[in-house]
Design a protein around this motif. Structure first.
Motif, PDB file in Angstrom:
ATOM      1  N   ARG A 389      63.446 -43.162  88.494  1.00  0.00           N
ATOM      2  CA  ARG A 389      61.634 -43.013  88.593  1.00  0.00           C
ATOM      3  C   ARG A 389      61.424 -41.483  87.343  1.00  0.00           C
ATOM      4  NH1 ARG A 389      60.629 -43.245  93.895  1.00  0.00           N
ATOM      5  NH2 ARG A 389      61.064 -40.850  94.055  1.00  0.00           N
ATOM      6  N   LEU A 390      63.082 -40.511  88.095  1.00  0.00           N
ATOM      7  CA  LEU A 390      62.829 -39.385  87.010  1.00  0.00           C
ATOM      8  C   LEU A 390      62.983 -39.867  86.087  1.00  0.00           C
ATOM      9  CD1 LEU A 390      65.430 -37.230  90.117  1.00  0.00           C
ATOM     10  CD2 LEU A 390      62.561 -36.576  89.667  1.00  0.00           C
ATOM     11  N   ILE A 391      63.745 -39.894  85.752  1.00  0.00           N
ATOM     12  CA  ILE A 391      63.540 -40.594  84.055  1.00  0.00           C
ATOM     13  C   ILE A 391      62.761 -41.184  83.489  1.00  0.00           C
ATOM     14  CG2 ILE A 391      64.737 -41.828  82.101  1.00  0.00           C
ATOM     15  CD1 ILE A 391      66.946 -42.318  84.261  1.00  0.00           C
ATOM     16  N   ASP A 392      61.919 -42.035  84.097  1.00  0.00           N
ATOM     17  CA  ASP A 392      60.651 -42.473  83.643  1.00  0.00           C
ATOM     18  C   ASP A 392      59.422 -41.231  83.459  1.00  0.00           C
ATOM     19  OD1 ASP A 392      62.304 -45.299  83.052  1.00  0.00           O
ATOM     20  OD2 ASP A 392      61.274 -46.241  85.140  1.00  0.00           O
ATOM     21  N   THR A 393      59.330 -40.792  84.998  1.00  0.00           N
ATOM     22  CA  THR A 393      58.525 -39.451  84.434  1.00  0.00           C
ATOM     23  C   THR A 393      58.818 -38.420  83.415  1.00  0.00           C
ATOM     24  OG1 THR A 393      59.365 -38.629  86.331  1.00  0.00           O
ATOM     25  CG2 THR A 393      57.650 -39.723  86.966  1.00  0.00           C
ATOM     26  N   GLY A 394      59.992 -38.259  82.961  1.00  0.00           N
ATOM     27  CA  GLY A 394      60.198 -37.356  81.727  1.00  0.00           C
ATOM     28  C   GLY A 394      60.514 -35.988  82.839  1.00  0.00           C
ATOM     29  N   GLU A 395      61.378 -36.480  84.224  1.00  0.00           N
ATOM     30  CA  GLU A 395      61.391 -34.961  84.853  1.00  0.00           C
ATOM     31  C   GLU A 395      63.024 -34.784  84.427  1.00  0.00           C
ATOM     32  OE1 GLU A 395      60.411 -34.700  89.052  1.00  0.00           O
ATOM     33  OE2 GLU A 395      59.033 -36.156  88.062  1.00  0.00           O
ATOM     34  N   ILE A 396      63.682 -35.814  83.542  1.00  0.00           N
ATOM     35  CA  ILE A 396      65.121 -35.649  84.002  1.00  0.00           C
ATOM     36  C   ILE A 396      65.456 -36.601  82.170  1.00  0.00           C
ATOM     37  CG2 ILE A 396      66.489 -34.679  85.365  1.00  0.00           C
ATOM     38  CD1 ILE A 396      67.393 -37.594  86.625  1.00  0.00           C
ATOM     39  N   SER A 397      66.398 -36.403  81.719  1.00  0.00           N
ATOM     40  CA  SER A 397      67.095 -37.463  80.904  1.00  0.00           C
ATOM     41  C   SER A 397      68.030 -37.789  81.284  1.00  0.00           C
ATOM     42  CB  SER A 397      67.256 -36.445  78.921  1.00  0.00           C
ATOM     43  OG  SER A 397      68.696 -36.310  80.234  1.00  0.00           O
ATOM     44  N   GLY A 398      67.915 -39.666  80.551  1.00  0.00           N
ATOM     45  CA  GLY A 398      69.111 -40.618  81.106  1.00  0.00           C
ATOM     46  C   GLY A 398      70.247 -39.957  81.014  1.00  0.00           C
ATOM     47  N   LYS A 399      70.462 -38.805  79.640  1.00  0.00           N
ATOM     48  CA  LYS A 399      72.224 -38.253  79.802  1.00  0.00           C
ATOM     49  C   LYS A 399      72.245 -37.200  81.071  1.00  0.00           C
ATOM     50  CE  LYS A 399      74.417 -35.958  76.680  1.00  0.00           C
ATOM     51  NZ  LYS A 399      74.699 -34.618  75.223  1.00  0.00           N
ATOM     52  N   ILE A 400      71.097 -36.888  81.758  1.00  0.00           N
ATOM     53  CA  ILE A 400      71.448 -35.878  82.578  1.00  0.00           C
ATOM     54  C   ILE A 400      71.691 -36.902  84.076  1.00  0.00           C
ATOM     55  CG2 ILE A 400      70.433 -34.220  84.328  1.00  0.00           C
ATOM     56  CD1 ILE A 400      69.313 -32.639  81.746  1.00  0.00           C
ATOM     57  N   CYS A 420      70.059 -28.658  91.835  1.00  0.00           N
ATOM     58  CA  CYS A 420      69.330 -28.012  92.283  1.00  0.00           C
ATOM     59  C   CYS A 420      70.888 -26.963  92.407  1.00  0.00           C
ATOM     60  CB  CYS A 420      68.881 -28.099  93.923  1.00  0.00           C
ATOM     61  SG  CYS A 420      67.623 -27.530  94.020  1.00  0.00           S
ATOM     62  N   ARG A 421      71.681 -27.999  93.197  1.00  0.00           N
ATOM     63  CA  ARG A 421      73.360 -27.545  93.128  1.00  0.00           C
ATOM     64  C   ARG A 421      73.387 -26.877  91.938  1.00  0.00           C
ATOM     65  NH1 ARG A 421      76.622 -31.767  96.512  1.00  0.00           N
ATOM     66  NH2 ARG A 421      75.657 -31.568  97.870  1.00  0.00           N
ATOM     67  N   LYS A 422      73.947 -27.741  90.685  1.00  0.00           N
ATOM     68  CA  LYS A 422      74.265 -27.924  89.403  1.00  0.00           C
ATOM     69  C   LYS A 422      73.711 -26.972  88.946  1.00  0.00           C
ATOM     70  CE  LYS A 422      76.252 -31.820  87.738  1.00  0.00           C
ATOM     71  NZ  LYS A 422      76.936 -32.862  87.147  1.00  0.00           N
ATOM     72  N   GLY A 423      72.911 -26.388  89.168  1.00  0.00           N
ATOM     73  CA  GLY A 423      71.638 -25.803  88.041  1.00  0.00           C
ATOM     74  C   GLY A 423      71.520 -26.605  86.658  1.00  0.00           C
ATOM     75  N   VAL A 424      71.515 -27.644  87.242  1.00  0.00           N
ATOM     76  CA  VAL A 424      70.864 -28.275  86.260  1.00  0.00           C
ATOM     77  C   VAL A 424      69.446 -27.908  86.013  1.00  0.00           C
ATOM     78  CG1 VAL A 424      70.574 -29.916  84.220  1.00  0.00           C
ATOM     79  CG2 VAL A 424      73.047 -29.542  85.982  1.00  0.00           C
ATOM     80  N   SER A 425      68.617 -27.771  84.424  1.00  0.00           N
ATOM     81  CA  SER A 425      67.682 -27.886  84.980  1.00  0.00           C
ATOM     82  C   SER A 425      66.867 -27.587  83.677  1.00  0.00           C
ATOM     83  CB  SER A 425      67.012 -26.297  85.890  1.00  0.00           C
ATOM     84  OG  SER A 425      67.593 -24.904  84.118  1.00  0.00           O
ATOM     85  N   GLN A 426      66.003 -28.694  84.128  1.00  0.00           N
ATOM     86  CA  GLN A 426      65.041 -28.869  82.637  1.00  0.00           C
ATOM     87  C   GLN A 426      64.211 -27.935  81.718  1.00  0.00           C
ATOM     88  OE1 GLN A 426      63.093 -32.472  82.207  1.00  0.00           O
ATOM     89  NE2 GLN A 426      64.426 -33.060  81.844  1.00  0.00           N
ATOM     90  N   ILE A 427      64.738 -27.946  80.668  1.00  0.00           N
ATOM     91  CA  ILE A 427      63.824 -27.297  79.624  1.00  0.00           C
ATOM     92  C   ILE A 427      62.516 -27.684  79.331  1.00  0.00           C
ATOM     93  CG2 ILE A 427      63.664 -25.815  77.379  1.00  0.00           C
ATOM     94  CD1 ILE A 427      67.028 -26.587  77.535  1.00  0.00           C
ATOM     95  N   SER A 428      62.060 -27.366  80.282  1.00  0.00           N
ATOM     96  CA  SER A 428      60.122 -28.307  79.657  1.00  0.00           C
ATOM     97  C   SER A 428      59.185 -27.199  79.420  1.00  0.00           C
ATOM     98  CB  SER A 428      59.580 -28.249  81.118  1.00  0.00           C
ATOM     99  OG  SER A 428      60.479 -29.419  81.589  1.00  0.00           O
ATOM    100  N   ASP A 429      59.351 -25.717  79.405  1.00  0.00           N
ATOM    101  CA  ASP A 429      59.339 -24.901  78.523  1.00  0.00           C
ATOM    102  C   ASP A 429      59.093 -24.685  77.291  1.00  0.00           C
ATOM    103  OD1 ASP A 429      57.723 -21.657  79.178  1.00  0.00           O
ATOM    104  OD2 ASP A 429      59.142 -21.500  77.043  1.00  0.00           O
ATOM    105  N   ALA A 474      66.606 -31.448  77.520  1.00  0.00           N
ATOM    106  CA  ALA A 474      64.521 -31.183  77.668  1.00  0.00           C
ATOM    107  C   ALA A 474      64.051 -31.826  77.797  1.00  0.00           C
ATOM    108  CB  ALA A 474      64.535 -30.631  75.907  1.00  0.00           C
ATOM    109  N   ASN A 475      62.703 -32.246  78.014  1.00  0.00           N
ATOM    110  CA  ASN A 475      62.435 -32.449  79.308  1.00  0.00           C
ATOM    111  C   ASN A 475      61.581 -33.747  77.987  1.00  0.00           C
ATOM    112  OD1 ASN A 475      59.704 -34.448  79.501  1.00  0.00           O
ATOM    113  ND2 ASN A 475      59.740 -32.135  81.276  1.00  0.00           N
TER     114      ASN A 475
END
Ligand code: ADP
Ligand code: ZN
Ligand code: MG
Length: 490
Positions: A389-400, A420-429, A474-475
């Protein structure tokens, strides 16, 4: 001369009841020898058998799934023979009036080509002669292997465990058909919850009856029985070997006599165990300590109403309901565990194709590496569903998503927690993404021109570049949006 093979299978299935067929002893294995025993399953004089209702219910379930008629009355009989693993001197089985008869099953089968893949796929109906109940014998441990004494030992924990014997008509014409029937049976009993289907551990045991005859002949040839084939591969190899051996004997002018043989995996051949003359006369007679088994309509109806969906029905539903290809549907309906996991994941993410892909690639490879079954998997369907679902809503990429999965698998944590733990955040800016996009568009004028001239496939190239530059963070939805704007503006 051209010969045709004729094969019939006798399969023993160990039922998954909690207690034995004629006493209350536990059926669990692995404990110390001779601990799950009592006067009944040790065959002590005067001990009386009492039939286990759960075992009969499981047997009926199997009989119904195999398209058999369930006899309203069946009779337990004594099969008399001497062997040290059989303390009573007889095995309680069924003979003239078995539990179920005259079944048929439709099996997906085919022919094996010279290079080993299956061609000419088809559905073929194989007839079942009979299904009957019996008790297992004890287990002999030879050579004093555990203490080097050269003595033999006997463990009666298995004595009295309920078995089902499923006897086919001689309907198979190749080892492949026998293989496909056996694997269909295996899947069926696992789905029914009546057997764990583990051939290597002896939960399912198979004897193959093999004969050959000139193609077109009506009369059956002399049958040779190859006993105790404990894997699908051995079953196939033993049958192939027997067919070739028998054709050789006959075409050299020899004759075959009915006998029992065993498969020798090391030599890849069968060898004689006993001839027909040495065969037992079992002197069957009705078991005087048990009444005939009566199965009434109410019992039948009760079992019928609790029948689970069978593997082939599930397979067909996976194709029609979820739009899966045959290969994916076969893999995902291979066992109830896989099928249930799949459906629960789809229910969570509403993306049937993605759920199938994740299970067949990522999940399968992690399970394989960890040597785990899907039932032991810490990524539960809601968690895999959430990831998709996170991929489908565009919150994370398939690669992440793929980079998170091994950690989800090893720690059991959810995707958001690991993010959160990894600090992997999406670039949505949007400002940051726009800057990257303008740079890339500016650096590839030729591609921009081709795209604008109608080569719309190049869109993927630009997405790829953005992802590369942002290390996949990137988102994806934002990238699509902004990139479209940028490429389409003049
Ligand atoms: P038996 O009386 O020796 O037990 P059955 O007629 O009960 O023999 O058959 C036992 C199994 O052998 C069944 O699975 C049956 O389909 C198979 N069978 C019987 N005759 C042949 C044959 N000529 N060739 C191959 N299989 C056979
Ligand atoms: Zn007992
Ligand atoms: Mg027989």
């Amino acid at each position: 001369m051209d010969y045709e093979a004729v094969i019939g299978l006798e399969v023993h299935v160990q039922l998954l009841t909690k207690s034995k067929i004629f006493c209350g002893c536990s059926t669990t294995f692995g404990g110390p020898a001779n601990t799950n025993v009592c006067p009944v399953c040790l065959g002590l004089p005067g001990a009386l058998p009492v039939l286990n209702r759960e075992a009969v219910t499981m047997a009926i379930r199997a009989g119904l799934a195999l398209g058999c008629r369930i006899n309203p009355q069946s009779i337990f009989a004594r099969k008399n023979y001497f062997y040290p693993d059989l303390p009573k001197g007889y095995q309680i089985s069924m003979y003239e009036q078995p539990l179920a008869q005259a079944g048929r099953i439709e099996v997906r089968t085919g022919e094996r080509s010279e290079v080993g893949n299956i061609v000419n796929r088809k559905r073929k109906t194989f007839r079942i002669d009979r299904v009957h109940m019996e008790e297992d014998a004890g287990k002999l441990i030879h050579d004093g292997s555990h203490d080097g004494s050269g003595r033999s030992w006997v463990d009666f924990n298995r004595s009295g465990v309920p078995l089902l014997e499923i006897v086919s008509e001689p309907d198979f014409r190749s080892s492949q058909e026998a293989y496909d029937y056996m694997s269909h049976l295996r899947k069926t009993v696992i789905y029914l919850g009546v057997c764990d289907g583990n051939l290597e551990e002896g939960s399912m045991r198979c004897d193959a009856n093999v004969s050959v005859r000139p193609r077109g002949a009506d009369k059956l040839g002399t049958k040779i029985e190859v006993k105790n084939l404990n894997s699908l591969r051995f079953l196939q190899k033993a049958i192939d070997y027997e067919i070739q051996r028998q054709i050789k004997v006959i075409s050299e002018g020899g004759t075959l006599t009915q006998e029992t043989r065993l498969w020798d995996e090391e030599r890849s051949s069968t060898f004689a165990m006993r001839s027909k003359e040495e065969a037992h006369d079992y002197r069957y007679f009705p078991e005087p300590d048990l009444r005939p088994l009566e199965i009434n309509e109410a019992w039948l109806a009760e079992v019928q109403s609790s029948m689970p969906e069978l593997p082939d029905t599930k397979y067909a539903r996976f194709v029609s309901e979820y739009g899966l290809g045959e290969g994916d549907a076969t893999l995902l309906s291979a066992s109830p565990d896989w099928a249930d996991y799949y459906e629960a994941t789809v229910a969570e993410c509403r993306n049937a194709k993605a759920a199938a892909n994740w299970m067949i690639t990522e999940l399968t490879s992690e399970l394989k590496n960890a040597g785990k079954t899907i039932a032991e998997c810490s990524v539960t369907p809601p968690r895999l569903g959430e990831l998709i679902r996170l991929i489908d809503t565009g919150e994370i990429s398939g690669k992440i998503a793929k980079s998170l999965f091994p950690e989800m698998f090893s720690t059991g944590a959810t995707a958001p927690v690991i993010l959160c733990r990894k600090g992997v955040s999406q670039i949505s800016d949007e400002g940051e993404l726009s800057r990257v996009i303008e740079e890339i568009v500016g650096a590839h004028p030729a591609q921009v021109e081709s795209f604008r001239a109608g080569k719309s496939k190049l869109f993927g190239f630009f997405v790829g570049e953005v992802m590369k530059r942002t290390k996949g963070q990137a988102n994806p939805q934002k990238v699509n949006e902004l990139l479209k704007n940028s490429l389409e503006k003049f």
